[in-house]
Write a protein that holds these residues in place. Sequence first.
Motif, PDB file in Angstrom:
ATOM      1  N   ILE A  19       0.810  -1.197  -0.532  1.00 35.98           N
ATOM      2  CA  ILE A  19       0.307  -0.039  -0.313  1.00 35.98           C
ATOM      3  C   ILE A  19       0.849   1.112  -0.059  1.00 35.98           C
ATOM      4  O   ILE A  19       1.710   1.461   1.013  1.00 35.98           O
ATOM      5  CB  ILE A  19      -1.166   0.247   1.480  1.00 35.98           C
ATOM      6  N   THR A  20       1.003   1.584  -0.885  1.00 36.91           N
ATOM      7  CA  THR A  20       1.878   3.721  -1.083  1.00 36.91           C
ATOM      8  C   THR A  20       0.669   4.759  -0.918  1.00 36.91           C
ATOM      9  O   THR A  20      -0.844   4.455  -0.434  1.00 36.91           O
ATOM     10  CB  THR A  20       2.183   3.783  -2.468  1.00 36.91           C
ATOM     11  N   GLY A  21       1.534   5.211  -0.067  1.00 35.78           N
ATOM     12  CA  GLY A  21       0.954   6.589   0.784  1.00 35.78           C
ATOM     13  C   GLY A  21      -0.070   6.081   2.261  1.00 35.78           C
ATOM     14  O   GLY A  21      -1.415   6.715   1.918  1.00 35.78           O
ATOM     15  N   ALA A  22       0.336   5.553   2.249  1.00 33.98           N
ATOM     16  CA  ALA A  22      -0.338   4.676   3.841  1.00 33.98           C
ATOM     17  C   ALA A  22       0.306   4.398   5.569  1.00 33.98           C
ATOM     18  O   ALA A  22      -0.147   4.624   6.004  1.00 33.98           O
ATOM     19  CB  ALA A  22       0.347   3.158   4.140  1.00 33.98           C
ATOM     20  N   GLY A  23       1.054   6.711   4.951  1.00 34.51           N
ATOM     21  CA  GLY A  23       0.672   7.021   6.300  1.00 34.51           C
ATOM     22  C   GLY A  23       0.267   7.573   7.431  1.00 34.51           C
ATOM     23  O   GLY A  23      -0.288   8.422   8.205  1.00 34.51           O
ATOM     24  N   SER A  24      -1.526   8.063   6.374  1.00 41.02           N
ATOM     25  CA  SER A  24      -2.458   8.497   6.862  1.00 41.02           C
ATOM     26  C   SER A  24      -3.411   8.614   6.146  1.00 41.02           C
ATOM     27  O   SER A  24      -3.352   8.078   4.838  1.00 41.02           O
ATOM     28  CB  SER A  24      -1.874  10.239   6.657  1.00 41.02           C
ATOM     29  N   GLY A  25      -4.647   8.820   6.351  1.00 38.01           N
ATOM     30  CA  GLY A  25      -6.027   8.662   5.343  1.00 38.01           C
ATOM     31  C   GLY A  25      -6.545   7.780   5.305  1.00 38.01           C
ATOM     32  O   GLY A  25      -5.853   6.897   5.480  1.00 38.01           O
ATOM     33  N   LEU A  26      -6.105   7.538   3.318  1.00 39.28           N
ATOM     34  CA  LEU A  26      -6.716   6.387   3.014  1.00 39.28           C
ATOM     35  C   LEU A  26      -6.437   5.017   3.782  1.00 39.28           C
ATOM     36  O   LEU A  26      -6.711   4.821   3.302  1.00 39.28           O
ATOM     37  CB  LEU A  26      -7.363   6.725   1.452  1.00 39.28           C
ATOM     38  N   GLY A  27      -4.835   5.653   3.006  1.00 37.98           N
ATOM     39  CA  GLY A  27      -4.026   4.593   3.217  1.00 37.98           C
ATOM     40  C   GLY A  27      -4.162   4.174   4.434  1.00 37.98           C
ATOM     41  O   GLY A  27      -4.198   3.236   4.406  1.00 37.98           O
ATOM     42  N   ARG A  28      -3.795   4.844   4.826  1.00 40.76           N
ATOM     43  CA  ARG A  28      -3.731   4.611   6.315  1.00 40.76           C
ATOM     44  C   ARG A  28      -4.551   3.728   7.501  1.00 40.76           C
ATOM     45  O   ARG A  28      -4.724   2.559   7.762  1.00 40.76           O
ATOM     46  CB  ARG A  28      -3.716   5.668   7.815  1.00 40.76           C
ATOM     47  N   CYS A  29      -6.047   3.715   6.765  1.00 41.40           N
ATOM     48  CA  CYS A  29      -7.591   3.109   6.562  1.00 41.40           C
ATOM     49  C   CYS A  29      -7.214   1.859   5.866  1.00 41.40           C
ATOM     50  O   CYS A  29      -8.122   0.700   6.547  1.00 41.40           O
ATOM     51  CB  CYS A  29      -8.073   4.124   6.672  1.00 41.40           C
ATOM     52  N   THR A  30      -7.221   1.815   5.078  1.00 39.43           N
ATOM     53  CA  THR A  30      -7.037   0.356   3.943  1.00 39.43           C
ATOM     54  C   THR A  30      -5.655  -0.552   4.639  1.00 39.43           C
ATOM     55  O   THR A  30      -6.035  -2.258   4.510  1.00 39.43           O
ATOM     56  CB  THR A  30      -6.611   1.023   2.639  1.00 39.43           C
ATOM     57  N   ALA A  31      -4.555   0.039   4.853  1.00 40.44           N
ATOM     58  CA  ALA A  31      -4.313  -1.208   6.020  1.00 40.44           C
ATOM     59  C   ALA A  31      -4.450  -1.386   7.690  1.00 40.44           C
ATOM     60  O   ALA A  31      -4.020  -2.660   7.520  1.00 40.44           O
ATOM     61  CB  ALA A  31      -2.780  -0.131   6.439  1.00 40.44           C
ATOM     62  N   HIS A  32      -5.169  -0.841   7.956  1.00 42.96           N
ATOM     63  CA  HIS A  32      -5.392  -1.125   8.891  1.00 42.96           C
ATOM     64  C   HIS A  32      -6.749  -2.419   8.579  1.00 42.96           C
ATOM     65  O   HIS A  32      -6.652  -3.571   9.544  1.00 42.96           O
ATOM     66  CB  HIS A  32      -6.925  -0.036  10.024  1.00 42.96           C
ATOM     67  N   GLU A  33      -7.908  -1.877   7.451  1.00 43.41           N
ATOM     68  CA  GLU A  33      -8.956  -2.888   7.509  1.00 43.41           C
ATOM     69  C   GLU A  33      -7.976  -4.580   6.967  1.00 43.41           C
ATOM     70  O   GLU A  33      -9.048  -5.552   7.097  1.00 43.41           O
ATOM     71  CB  GLU A  33      -9.483  -2.913   6.616  1.00 43.41           C
ATOM     72  N   LEU A  34      -6.837  -4.441   6.125  1.00 43.44           N
ATOM     73  CA  LEU A  34      -6.727  -5.016   5.449  1.00 43.44           C
ATOM     74  C   LEU A  34      -5.728  -6.587   6.281  1.00 43.44           C
ATOM     75  O   LEU A  34      -6.146  -7.026   6.294  1.00 43.44           O
ATOM     76  CB  LEU A  34      -5.508  -5.646   3.888  1.00 43.44           C
ATOM     77  N   ALA A  35      -4.533  -6.084   7.432  1.00 45.67           N
ATOM     78  CA  ALA A  35      -4.469  -6.528   7.989  1.00 45.67           C
ATOM     79  C   ALA A  35      -5.265  -6.950   9.730  1.00 45.67           C
ATOM     80  O   ALA A  35      -5.147  -8.427   9.546  1.00 45.67           O
ATOM     81  CB  ALA A  35      -3.110  -5.328   9.361  1.00 45.67           C
ATOM     82  N   SER A  36      -6.345  -6.594   9.694  1.00 40.48           N
ATOM     83  CA  SER A  36      -7.103  -7.102  10.583  1.00 40.48           C
ATOM     84  C   SER A  36      -7.659  -8.222   9.859  1.00 40.48           C
ATOM     85  O   SER A  36      -8.600  -9.611  10.030  1.00 40.48           O
ATOM     86  CB  SER A  36      -8.562  -6.692  10.859  1.00 40.48           C
ATOM     87  N   LEU A  37      -7.989  -8.435   8.800  1.00 39.86           N
ATOM     88  CA  LEU A  37      -8.394  -9.536   7.227  1.00 39.86           C
ATOM     89  C   LEU A  37      -7.635 -10.630   7.022  1.00 39.86           C
ATOM     90  O   LEU A  37      -7.700 -11.515   6.418  1.00 39.86           O
ATOM     91  CB  LEU A  37      -9.173  -8.922   6.176  1.00 39.86           C
ATOM     92  N   GLY A  38      -6.073 -10.835   8.037  1.00 39.20           N
ATOM     93  CA  GLY A  38      -5.076 -11.415   7.451  1.00 39.20           C
ATOM     94  C   GLY A  38      -4.072 -10.829   7.366  1.00 39.20           C
ATOM     95  O   GLY A  38      -3.063 -11.912   6.999  1.00 39.20           O
ATOM     96  N   ALA A  39      -4.054  -9.923   6.154  1.00 36.04           N
ATOM     97  CA  ALA A  39      -3.055 -10.151   4.752  1.00 36.04           C
ATOM     98  C   ALA A  39      -2.018  -9.206   5.464  1.00 36.04           C
ATOM     99  O   ALA A  39      -1.699  -8.848   7.322  1.00 36.04           O
ATOM    100  CB  ALA A  39      -3.175  -8.711   3.693  1.00 36.04           C
ATOM    101  N   THR A  40      -0.389 -10.134   5.232  1.00 34.11           N
ATOM    102  CA  THR A  40       1.051  -9.593   5.904  1.00 34.11           C
ATOM    103  C   THR A  40       0.540  -7.549   4.746  1.00 34.11           C
ATOM    104  O   THR A  40       0.208  -7.843   3.709  1.00 34.11           O
ATOM    105  CB  THR A  40       1.967 -10.410   4.895  1.00 34.11           C
ATOM    106  N   VAL A  41       0.408  -6.329   5.540  1.00 30.55           N
ATOM    107  CA  VAL A  41       0.787  -4.803   4.480  1.00 30.55           C
ATOM    108  C   VAL A  41       2.504  -4.844   4.379  1.00 30.55           C
ATOM    109  O   VAL A  41       2.605  -4.490   5.504  1.00 30.55           O
ATOM    110  CB  VAL A  41      -0.337  -4.139   5.213  1.00 30.55           C
TER     111      VAL A  41
END
Length: 304
Positions: A19-41
């Motif tokens: 996930i690029t641009g993952a330090g804030s905003g949409l990228g941060r939220c997406t990283a949280h969701e995918l990690a909660s579903l088992g992904a390595t992010v």
Amino acid sequence: MTYQSVYRPGLFDGQVVLITGAGSGLGRCTAHELASLGATVAIAGRGLDKLEAVKAEIVAAGVAADKVSTHTCDIRKEDEVIALVDAVLAQHGRINGLVNNAGGQYRQPLNEISSKGFEAVVRLNLFGGFMVMREVYNRWMEKNGGAIVNMIADIWGGWSHYGHSGAARGGMWTLSETAASEWAHSGVRVNCVAPGGIASSGFDTYEPHVQEDILKYPPTVPARRYGNVSEISAAITYLLSPAAAYITGSCIRVDGGAPNVRCWNPPKPLTEGLAFDASKEFSAFPLDAPPRLLTEGVTKKASR
């Protein structure tokens, strides 16, 4: 606090998503969701401190530390993009999904945009995204398959005062259609998500006169409200998931119906029902907070 995703736990077990641009905003939220579903992010961005803060949040929510890696990268620079993909593959051995989220722009009338400014925005929002796609495909997905989600924007009908970003996002849309065609034989799906007015930390980065325009947004769209980062992340997650196996070369608009209003000629203000509240938002990210603009008003120190 754990992410309240609508998707089943373990959906992305064994998957690695960059996930690029993952330090804030949409990228941060997406990283949280995918990690909660088992992904390595593998979360990437220009600021290591911000990335480490996001990693700490995800680990505090119960995800193992080795399932979150941080990578500094300026996607405008080819050598850094190549180094990013090499580093993710060296650490995790695969890249099953890519969320091409890094980007940004500033407000300027088209006739006043300098050549340097136009080139800088296009390089970030189009050329940088292209390089990340290309390197991920060439180094992993060509032989192993995968899914790519490219973030664009509500560009339908043009984007007044953001012509440089509109051009870049439009280019990313057609680039995604092309990649979807050329890479399908490798089992690679390429789609886009186009956010409209999303209440995120990005609101607070604009100059005061731009923030004043942002505050006028809700009455101009059928849904009469801003979207939130959870609603964008849910669309991204769907496109990465097995449920979207037959979807490629497509775009999910998440914009409250904003482009549909533009078909009125001349455009009509949505003056009726200003207390309209029938559009209920979906909120899944317990750490999400509204931007200061929506709680404190226009800030004098806001800058691009």
